[in-house]
Write a protein that holds these residues in place. Sequence first.
Motif, short mmCIF file in Angstrom:
data_model
loop_
_atom_site.label_atom_id
_atom_site.label_comp_id
_atom_site.label_asym_id
_atom_site.label_seq_id
_atom_site.Cartn_x
_atom_site.Cartn_y
_atom_site.Cartn_z
N SER A 103 94.35 53.64 -0.04
CA SER A 103 93.32 54.54 0.45
C SER A 103 93.03 55.61 -0.59
N GLY A 104 91.72 55.84 -0.86
CA GLY A 104 91.30 56.83 -1.83
C GLY A 104 91.21 56.33 -3.25
N MET A 105 91.43 55.03 -3.47
CA MET A 105 91.38 54.46 -4.81
C MET A 105 90.33 53.36 -4.84
N SER A 106 89.55 53.34 -5.88
CA SER A 106 88.49 52.34 -6.03
C SER A 106 89.05 51.09 -6.69
N SER A 107 88.48 49.95 -6.35
CA SER A 107 88.91 48.69 -6.96
C SER A 107 88.49 48.59 -8.42
N ARG A 108 87.62 49.51 -8.88
CA ARG A 108 87.18 49.49 -10.28
C ARG A 108 88.05 50.38 -11.16
N GLU A 109 88.99 51.06 -10.60
CA GLU A 109 89.81 51.95 -11.39
C GLU A 109 90.83 51.17 -12.21
N GLU A 110 91.32 51.84 -13.24
CA GLU A 110 92.36 51.28 -14.10
C GLU A 110 93.53 52.25 -14.11
N LEU A 111 94.73 51.72 -13.87
CA LEU A 111 95.93 52.54 -13.79
C LEU A 111 96.64 52.57 -15.13
N THR A 112 97.18 53.73 -15.48
CA THR A 112 98.08 53.78 -16.62
C THR A 112 99.46 53.32 -16.17
N LEU A 113 100.39 53.29 -17.12
CA LEU A 113 101.68 52.68 -16.84
C LEU A 113 102.42 53.35 -15.69
N MET A 117 103.45 51.40 -12.25
CA MET A 117 104.82 51.10 -11.89
C MET A 117 105.15 51.65 -10.50
N GLN A 118 104.61 52.81 -10.15
CA GLN A 118 104.91 53.38 -8.84
C GLN A 118 104.24 52.60 -7.72
N LEU A 119 103.05 52.11 -7.96
CA LEU A 119 102.32 51.41 -6.91
C LEU A 119 102.67 49.92 -6.84
N ILE A 120 102.98 49.30 -7.97
CA ILE A 120 103.14 47.85 -8.02
C ILE A 120 104.60 47.44 -8.23
N PRO A 556 93.93 47.24 -14.59
CA PRO A 556 92.83 47.29 -13.61
C PRO A 556 93.31 46.99 -12.20
N VAL A 557 92.92 47.77 -11.25
CA VAL A 557 93.29 47.58 -9.85
C VAL A 557 92.78 46.24 -9.34
N SER A 558 91.65 45.79 -9.85
CA SER A 558 91.05 44.55 -9.36
C SER A 558 91.85 43.31 -9.72
N GLU A 559 92.82 43.45 -10.62
CA GLU A 559 93.61 42.29 -11.03
C GLU A 559 94.82 42.07 -10.13
N TYR A 560 94.95 42.82 -9.07
CA TYR A 560 96.08 42.71 -8.15
C TYR A 560 95.56 42.59 -6.73
N ALA A 561 96.34 41.99 -5.88
CA ALA A 561 95.98 41.87 -4.47
C ALA A 561 97.25 41.90 -3.64
N LEU A 562 97.13 42.40 -2.43
CA LEU A 562 98.25 42.45 -1.49
C LEU A 562 98.24 41.15 -0.70
#
Length: 788
Positions: A103-113, A117-120, A556-562
């Motif tokens: 929640s609050g994060m766009s699928s187009r965003e890109e995460l740094t390391l 690591m915290q989310l994935i 990229p957030v779009s490269e992962y799925a739950l």
Amino acid sequence: MSDEEPKKKSFWGLLRSKSTASKFAKFLEKDPARRLSDGDVYRTRRKSEAPREYQSTSKGFTPTSSRRRPRRTDPSATKGKGREDNNYGPSYETGPLTEWPPSGMSSREELTLGPAMQLISRGVPAFKGHKREIPHASDHYYALFATAAGNKGDETDAANHHDSMTQLMTLCLLAGGPATYPWESLEQPSYAFCFGKRPGTITLNHWVSLASVVPPSISLRDPGVAPRDIDLESIFSRIRELERGLEDDDEDLMYRNLYRRLLKDPDKYMNPHKTLDKQIMDLIMVLSRPDWIDFTNPRNQVATKFIFDTSETNAQQYRKFFHQLLLSIELDLRINSRHHMTEAKEKLMTQIPPTIQWNLALARRWRDNIRVEEYGPTPDDVRLRFKLKRRQVKMLKRFAQMMKWPNLSETIRALKQRDEDSVLDLVSSHAMAFFSGLALPGPTFPFLIMNSLLDIDPDKATDDLALLTHLHPSCGFQYRNSYTYWTAACIVGKVLAPTCRSLAGWVGPARPTSDLSRSQIARIRSRRPQNRVTPEDIRSMSERSDPLGPPAQVFPVSEYALVAPDREDDGYLTDLVRIELLQLRPCVDRPTTPKSTRTRAEATAPRWYDASIQFAIDGVSWPLRLAFDVSFISAWPCSDGPHPLFFDYVYTPVKADELVKVRDWNGLYGGHPHDRNARSLSPTANILGGRPATSGGPAGGASTGRTGVSSPSTLSGGDDEKVLVVEAFGVPDNEVLARAWCAHWGLSAVVADVGKTCMACAIREAYAATVTVVILVDDTQDQSKDDY
């Protein structure tokens, strides 16, 4: 790789843009400790293939073109779009994920390391392979291991030694307790990391270790050093002295006890061997003589068979055994002396030949578990005290109760009476080894405990079960037409384990079969599967199973799925699958000697059988032959799940009742994977090549009205590494069906309880183990296991 060598671009490097790879290299220079699962190489695939593009969906990833993954746009063009406060990004304090993106994060965003690591990666097990050389062997021989870390808590994929009754199956010579790492165990593969938490499973390390290449046993050369002659009474006198410890504080006394009673010092007058290192070398040379008992030979690993017979005819063998034991105790105490430096001891233990190491194992078992009470000049004068006897009696009683032994009350009564009479060690050599604790590490212990139970059972029917031996581990038996019992190494036991208990290397009580007599042993024939782990797979295990995917500066957030199994209908498959029959077909005997000239042992030896299991699936009977000796790997538990899955970990879900429509998954046994990845099988032709049996009837019976069922749309694709995820929820018969299907096609699998391991982590472990099947179960739904 040295600094002078040119850098090689890996398979994954081709998928990342050049600018991203360049920036990532600079990033690693700033922070070399990138993440927990760093490996030796970038993630590589086992077989070359054309890349393909995928797009994420709510259920996973669907192929959209012939490319495996689109090239990422130039990072400079998207600079500023990633969440980044510093090199590691902002900190996130989140609970278990319920949606992706969060929640609050766009699928187009890109995460740094840091945020990635915290989310994935938070709470996921990170797998690492190890290849170690074997001392005194060429580079063609090696030992393979696997470890894991990263999940919170102390829970692993291995069964508890106390609960599984496997304490005596492993031994670490360098420490007093169990091995910390699998390569520390004397026995290899290590039984400290063998049995998985789920019945009938093994650990990831044991699966990897099975692919080790071990050199053949080589007999030691005769060093020409002989011990002094010594009688039985003197042997036991010295053994009893050593129960108080080695006199290593008095150098002269230690020298006299060794060289005046046991050995000959060749340098007695010029340079006496008073130091520990010289005495250790002399003992090793004496124990290297070829006329001692070789305990590396599996035939000699029931050590008590050499001392069970105390008659005059066996007196020479009896004295020889204890003479060898005494020399081994002398060596073991010197190696572990407090005056022997730790570094020197560890180096020495890696260089000692296996024959000497197994002598030390025998000495360690004796020192830990047995004491000498009385002794004399003959074997009949010897009286021993077994420190573990009370524990072993309780263990055998609990083993019989949990296995629902058919003659339980009479057996417990006989056990109690023999214990009161102090004659448990006189029952048989196996019973003596079990109750005394003089059990060498390795696969012999399951046969020690089962043969002890059979020998104490007063029923005459147990006479037909007297030929159980660890030399033929793939076996089982039927007792009183009540139950069958199978070793954990037997494919029948591995498949039926979800409906049974797994204790002390045995699986039972399992359903009986009409193909065996009332009490009979059966040895099971099976083929070795083709899917084997390679050293390259071990070297790249970390990168091939990394939860973040290939190395990069941004993710990229779009490269992962739950991902999650289809659990919309909790009652689905509860009653659609049932086990009907366990069938054993005798193998065709081809004796090498004529029947008239065969010995009695050859004539009465247990027969070999081909095993199959017949299932009833929605009213139709399907037989599956257990043709391959596959393995089932217990999944490592994860924490803070479920976790997102990187898009390149491709998988296909299938319900358990649809599994029989899938044949030759990924084309492992010939042909092209595009043609065989998920070929459907019409119910008019069963998996064995004939027709499905009518429900309740034999295999190959009349067909039913179900025809023309086509392959589900989810069973498509040609990736020879795609993982088949079998959703085997509900009654244990569903998991048995999934395991039987794997044994039929020769595919090993990862078995995961979704209550402890999320679907994404199970799929990643399948990639780490180089297997292509995952079986998902849910123990919280299984309320009927105690009924089996």
